[in-house]
Motif scaffolding. Structure first.
Motif, short mmCIF file in Angstrom:
data_model
loop_
_atom_site.label_atom_id
_atom_site.label_comp_id
_atom_site.label_asym_id
_atom_site.label_seq_id
_atom_site.Cartn_x
_atom_site.Cartn_y
_atom_site.Cartn_z
N MET A 100 17.37 21.11 34.93
CA MET A 100 18.68 20.65 34.46
C MET A 100 19.26 21.56 33.39
N SER A 101 18.41 22.12 32.53
CA SER A 101 18.92 23.02 31.49
C SER A 101 19.49 24.28 32.12
N ARG A 102 18.96 24.70 33.27
CA ARG A 102 19.49 25.87 33.96
C ARG A 102 20.73 25.52 34.79
N LEU A 103 20.71 24.36 35.42
CA LEU A 103 21.89 23.94 36.19
C LEU A 103 23.10 23.75 35.28
N ALA A 104 22.86 23.44 34.01
CA ALA A 104 23.97 23.21 33.08
C ALA A 104 24.82 24.44 32.87
N ALA A 105 24.31 25.61 33.20
CA ALA A 105 25.10 26.84 33.01
C ALA A 105 26.30 26.88 33.94
N ASP A 106 26.20 26.28 35.13
CA ASP A 106 27.26 26.37 36.13
C ASP A 106 27.70 25.01 36.66
N ASN A 107 27.23 23.95 36.03
CA ASN A 107 27.57 22.59 36.44
C ASN A 107 27.69 21.72 35.20
N ARG A 108 28.30 20.56 35.35
CA ARG A 108 28.31 19.59 34.27
C ARG A 108 27.16 18.62 34.51
N VAL A 109 26.35 18.40 33.46
CA VAL A 109 25.11 17.63 33.63
C VAL A 109 25.06 16.49 32.61
N LEU A 110 24.83 15.28 33.13
CA LEU A 110 24.53 14.11 32.30
C LEU A 110 23.10 13.71 32.62
N PHE A 111 22.22 13.77 31.63
CA PHE A 111 20.80 13.45 31.81
C PHE A 111 20.53 12.07 31.21
N ILE A 112 20.05 11.16 32.05
CA ILE A 112 19.72 9.80 31.60
C ILE A 112 18.21 9.73 31.40
N GLU A 113 17.81 9.45 30.17
CA GLU A 113 16.39 9.46 29.85
C GLU A 113 15.65 8.31 30.53
#
Length: 402
Positions: free
Chosen positions: A31-44
């Protein structure tokens, strides 16, 4: 934007850990890498394991309560972009219909608010990316264009998990998913009984960072201070995974060897009894290190260990440390885990005598040339390669845009 990676997605990811966990796993790295080219919401984590009254669990519950009162928070990614992180308050009693219903109502409100915060403006192609099948509770909330089930562990086999509830949810969510990613051949085979679109995606590593351990650089002081040879394990020191008797037996058989366990004690297994190790003078529990510090740890190692005890849980695990160790060039000795049986450059040993012999063979045969060869062979198992594979799999889905 990197065209070789998935891009343009609004990803709602439901993980099984906290974002600032002491150990980063697949969900954090990807997810930290996908965040470079996408918008990411991480639910713990939705609290799948029944909590205990240990200090670690009590601290975690207190932290989660405080964070649960706050909106999603923005955290910069080390790989570019940022991740929005939501810490929802949930009742960890997933076997109860009342608790599940209440969690569903609470989550719906919290996630709708977080989605508005994380994804302002026009709606993008929205993905619900579940590392646990309980993500199904958000299908009607997120209304995703794409559903991904990322199966990285047999979580239902863990102690404290309501296995029947978990498996039922997994059957539903895996069947509903547009794509299933499985981190071991055993998990992939099980998922193919539920879905035709399953991709084998074993855990990989930041191979460039770990390959740096082949050259000069910082060395972890506490590890380097131990007398050699130094046998190193990195990861959670938890009895549910580690073969404590095996490690203790090796330590007794070779009192001149130093066994260094580098990682948090009891993570995910707070009631674990590892006293059989702490009583041994040549077994050293050195505590956690950040991910960035691990190459320095391995630079001081002579042999790397994967001493997992055999169980339904560990038989399906493809440890992330496999390619971290190999990228660092180290000889690796592991218990015979089926998921990594085909990985080259690993010596497998099931008991104390076989492990002692495998370590002695590894020490005798190791050298700079052998380390460079192991590292070179591991170079193709990087997160960049995995992202390309995932992009290709998404592009191959019916209805995917060109």
């Amino acid at each position: 934007m990197d065209e070789d990676r998935p891009h343009g997605l609004d990803i709602v990811c439901v993980g099984f850990a906290e974002w600032d966990s002491e150990l980063w796993t697949n969900q954090h790295h990807l997810m930290s890498r996908l965040a470079a080219d996408n918008r990411v919401l991480f639910i713990e984590s939705l609290g799948l394991r029944r909590p205990t009254l240990t200090g670690r669990d009590l601290r975690r519950m207190r932290r989660r309560f405080v964070r649960g009162l706050r909106p999603a928070r923005r955290i910069d990614s080390p790989h570019g972009g940022h991740v929005w992180v939501l810490s929802p308050m949930v009742l960890p009693f997933h076997g109860s219909r009342v608790a599940r219903a209440l969690n569903g109502r609470l989550l719906a409100q919290l996630v709708r608010r977080a989605v508005r915060r994380a994804f302002p403006g026009p709606r993008g192609r929205r993905a619900l990316w579940g590392y646990v099948p309980q993500a199904e509770i958000l299908l009607h909330v997120v209304s995703p264009d794409l559903v991904v089930y990322h199966c990285v562990d047999d979580i239902g086999a863990q102690d404290g998990i309501d296995a029947s509830v978990y498996v039922d949810a997994e059957h539903r969510f895996a069947a509903r998913a547009d794509l299933v990613l499985a981190s071991s051949a055993i998990l992939a085979a099980r998922m193919r009984d539920l879905n035709d679109r399953v991709v084998d995606a074993p855990n990989v590593a930041d191979v460039a960072a770990f390959a740096a351990a082949l050259g000069p650089g910082p060395v972890d002081g506490p590890v380097a201070a131990l007398p050699g040879p130094r046998l190193v394990f990195t990861g959670a020191v938890a009895a549910k995974k580690l073969d404590v008797d095996l490690l203790a037996g090796v330590a007794r058989a070779r009192p001149g060897w130093s066994i260094a366990l580098v990682g948090p004690v009891g993570l995910g297994d707070p009631a674990a009894d590892i006293s059989r190790l702490t009583d041994l003078p040549n077994v050293h529990l050195l505590g956690a290190r950040s991910y960035e510090e691990l190459p320095a740890v391995l630079r001081a190692a002579d042999v790397a260990l994967i001493p997992y005890r055999r169980s339904p849980l560990t038989d399906s695990i493809f440890p992330m440390k496999v390619y971290e160790y190999l990228a660092a060039g180290l000889p690796v000795v592991s218990t015979p885990l089926p998921s990594i049986a085909e990985v080259p450059d690993i010596a497998f040993a099931a008991d104390v005598p076989a492990t002692v012999a495998a370590v002695e063979d590894a020490l005798a045969a190791d050298g700079p040339q052998e380390r460079r060869a192991r590292s070179a062979a591991a170079a193709g198992h990087s997160w960049d390669d995995r992202l390309v594979q995932i992009r290709d799999a998404l592009d191959d889905l019916p209805g995917a845009s060109a």
